[in-house]
Design an enzyme around this catalytic site. Structure first.
Site, PDB file in Angstrom:
ATOM      1  CD  GLU A 189      -2.430   1.278   2.702  1.00  0.00           C
ATOM      2  OE1 GLU A 189      -2.112   0.723   3.833  1.00  0.00           O
ATOM      3  OE2 GLU A 189      -3.109   2.451   2.375  1.00  0.00           O
ATOM      4  NE  ARG A 211       4.376  -7.038  10.587  1.00  0.00           N
ATOM      5  CZ  ARG A 211       3.173  -7.056  10.232  1.00  0.00           C
ATOM      6  NH1 ARG A 211       2.157  -7.352  10.582  1.00  0.00           N
ATOM      7  NH2 ARG A 211       3.614  -6.590   8.951  1.00  0.00           N
ATOM      8  CE  LYS A 257       4.098   0.931   4.968  1.00  0.00           C
ATOM      9  NZ  LYS A 257       2.094   0.631   3.688  1.00  0.00           N
TER      10      LYS A 257
END
Length: 564
Positions: free
Chosen positions: A40, A266, A276
RNA sequence: UGCCCGAUGGUGUAACUGGCAACACGUCUGACUCUGAAUCAGAAGAGUCUAGGUUCGAGUCCUAGUCGGGCAACCA
């Protein structure tokens, strides 16, 4: 051309590879392998994304397939072209080329048509409730949900409303389109998930064309489907979305082809943060100097710091792919880095905390140019000349007036070697009024030119040095870990991860380096002998080269000194 | 008192359809060395979350637990 072992390493198949090989064997996709990296564009990529990039592009490469770069740009309020550009740069820098550059927004029209189709089939409806009401009706995972009062609207009414949503007749947030699935599902994502929301916001690619935007769940699987993706790899938190991913596809597909979503853990690294949101905070609140601050775990940060794509790729491959939560030791990343840098970096001498040494028996005004090896790991790298003179600088840490037993560098009366030059012996320590050492008077042995004693006598240390006359001034930025604690996110109630920030993560020093460094270009890598790997920062200018310390050399002396 | 994942040395990852728990990082020794680097050699460190069960044999299979993570955004 790779300087690392990266293409020659053998290892067991990870679970994704095992699945792919199974699919190839079974002919599930006629032998096709097609992956995608779907960021994204709402922030910069970090090392965790690098793992995903290496995996997805690596899989395509390994199995002779394809990998798309697809921007998941369904939320115009957080997404920007700046991020799109940085992501493309990062993927390319890591060494990958996508087969197609695509955007979820490319599919807005198709998604819209499919949505109308679902409405006509009674599988989607417009809900006029507020987010709060909708949320409340979903209740909790342990109890059944409550149906929306709008759940039984007619297809005609839904179609009309949905078209008017698209036409911009309704205010933001006033209505949504929901899939009609199962309000009693134990999987919350199946309790009539939202497919579209109204957002009167311009989109970085579609401009003002749309004011309804698809949600992730409605866009992602369909994008995979449209692109012919075979294996759609994402992280663990999407595992519970999989039934929804599959449900949507089952409504639309006209044959057996289905992309397979699979989830992996992850990447987490100790001594840093990887979300983020937190990285954004560090940038926006000025804890670091931008997304590419060399202390950041962003790809751009690592790049500026002097990490190489090869090192990151090898790291990524060696940490593996699994479903178990993991925290990788930063020391392992650094190991992969040093392994690569050791082979590729020209050696050079630089002194970062200079102490002047005057060689009292060396002829005044004399100057010699001595031979130095550029890279002992690479005979092809050749040699260079370094200037030597009566006055030189050595590292202040390489001298101790009153040395402990295990310190075998320079000390009063002691002889050491100056790399590629001579043996010198410390004769006198010069101090100023306050008692700080300002210089050392040493003598040299002319017979040891080049660094070897004809009589075969040994010294216990070899020091790096720089000619006082010929040395060039440099700036060095010495980085330490950004956080003091190995799990910075673990904080007491009411505290924020920033309490764990390391106040000394950046130290800027002025040093002096051998003149061969003149002309070095931004991003060039060097090993400053005995100090570490450094690269030229883009902040460098005509007057002064600026270096980032990428990583130190392993330092046994530091361990000994620490223990004492 | 819901659903979905996961659990193997300090860390990460292995162990094909059950067959002596392996590799890497880190740690510690030592060798070598004109970088206390690199390189090389070696060592310590887990008996595989727990308890039962199946089996000649279980990290792998079965049962029941325990612990950890995720899921109730008009974020992705």
């Amino acid at each position: 051309m790779s300087t690392t072992k990266e293409n020659s390493e053998e290892r067991a198949l990870n679970f994704v590879e095992a699945l792919i090989e199974e699919d190839i064997k079974l002919g599930t996709y006629q032998g096709r392998v097609h992956t995608r990296f779907p960021p994204e564009p709402n922030g910069y990529l970090h090392i965790g994304h690098a793992k995903s990039i290496c995996l997805n592009f690596g899989l395509a490469k390994k199995y002779g397939g394809k990998c798309n770069l697809r921007f998941d740009d369904t939320n115009p309020v957080t997404e920007e072209v700046e991020y799109v550009d940085s992501i493309k740069e990062d993927v390319r820098w890591l060494g990958f080329q996508w087969d197609a550059e695509l955007y979820a927004s490319d599919y807005f029209e198709q998604l819209y048509e499919w949505a109308e189709m679902l409405i006509r089939e009674g599988k989607a409806y417009v809900d006029d409730q507020t987010p709060e009401e909708i949320g409340k009706q979903r209740t909790s995972p342990t109890e059944p949900g409550i149906e929306s009062p709008y759940r039984r609207r007619s297809a005609e009414e839904n179609l009309d409303l949905f078209r008017r949503m698209r036409a911009g007749e309704f205010p933001e947030g006033s209505r949504v389109l929901r899939a009609r699935i199962d309000m009693n599902s134990p999987n919350m994502h199946l309790r009539d998930p939202i497919m579209y929301r109204i957002l009167h916001k311009p989109h970085h690619r579609t401009g003002d064309k749309w004011c309804i935007y698809p949600m992730y769940d409605w866009a992602h699987g369909q994008s995979d489907f449209l692109e012919g993706i075979t294996h759609s790899i994402c992280t663990l938190e999407f595992e519970v979305h999989r039934p929804l991913y599959d449900w949507f596809l089952d409504q639309l597909a006209t044959d057996d082809y289905r992309p397979k979503q699979r989830e992996m853990a992850r990447l987490n690294l100790n001594y840093t943060v990887m979300s983020k949101r937190k990285l954004m905070k560090l940038v926006k609140e000025g804890y670091v100097n931008g997304w590419d601050d060399p202390r950041m775990p962003t790809i751009s940060g690592f790049r500026r710091r002097g990490y190489t794509p090869e090192a990151i790729r090898v790291f990524s491959d060696r940490i593996g792919v699994a479903k178990r939560e993991n925290v990788i030791d930063t020391a392992f990343l650094e190991h992969c880095l040093r392994e690569d840098l050791n082979k590729r970096s020209p050696r050079v001498m630089a002194v970062l905390n200079p102490l002047k040494v005057i060689i009292t028996n060396y002829p005044d005004q004399n100057q010699e140019w001595l031979d130095a090896v550029n890279n002992p790991e690479d005979p092809e790298a050749g040699t260079r000349k370094v200037p030597f003179g009566k006055e030189i600088y050595i590292e202040r840490d390489d001298f101790m007036e009153d040395p402990p037993k295990k310190f075998f560098r320079l000390a009063p009366g002691r002889e050491v070697r100056l790399r590629y030059a001579y043996f010198i012996t410390c004769r006198e320590v010069i101090k100023d009024a306050s008692g700080t050492i300002t210089a050392l008077h040493c003598t040299y042995d002319p017979d040891t030119k080049g660094g070897n004693a004809p009589d075969g006598r040994k010294v216990k240390a070899t020091l790096h040095w720089v000619s006082a006359d010929e040395g060039v001034e440099i700036e060095a930025r010495l980085y330490d870990r950004l956080f003091l604690t190995s799990a910075p996110e673990d904080v007491a109630e009411g505290e924020d991860f920033t309490v764990n920030l390391n106040p000394d993560s950046l130290k800027v020093v002025k040093g002096v380096a051998e003149p061969s460094l003149k002309g070095a270009k931004p991003m060039d890598h060097f090993q400053f002998e005995r100090l570490g790997y450094f690269n030229v920062d883009p902040d460098s200018n005509e007057d002064c080269l600026v270096f980032n310390r990428t990583v130190t050399l392993k330092d046994d002396w530091a361990k000994i000194a620490k223990k004492a």
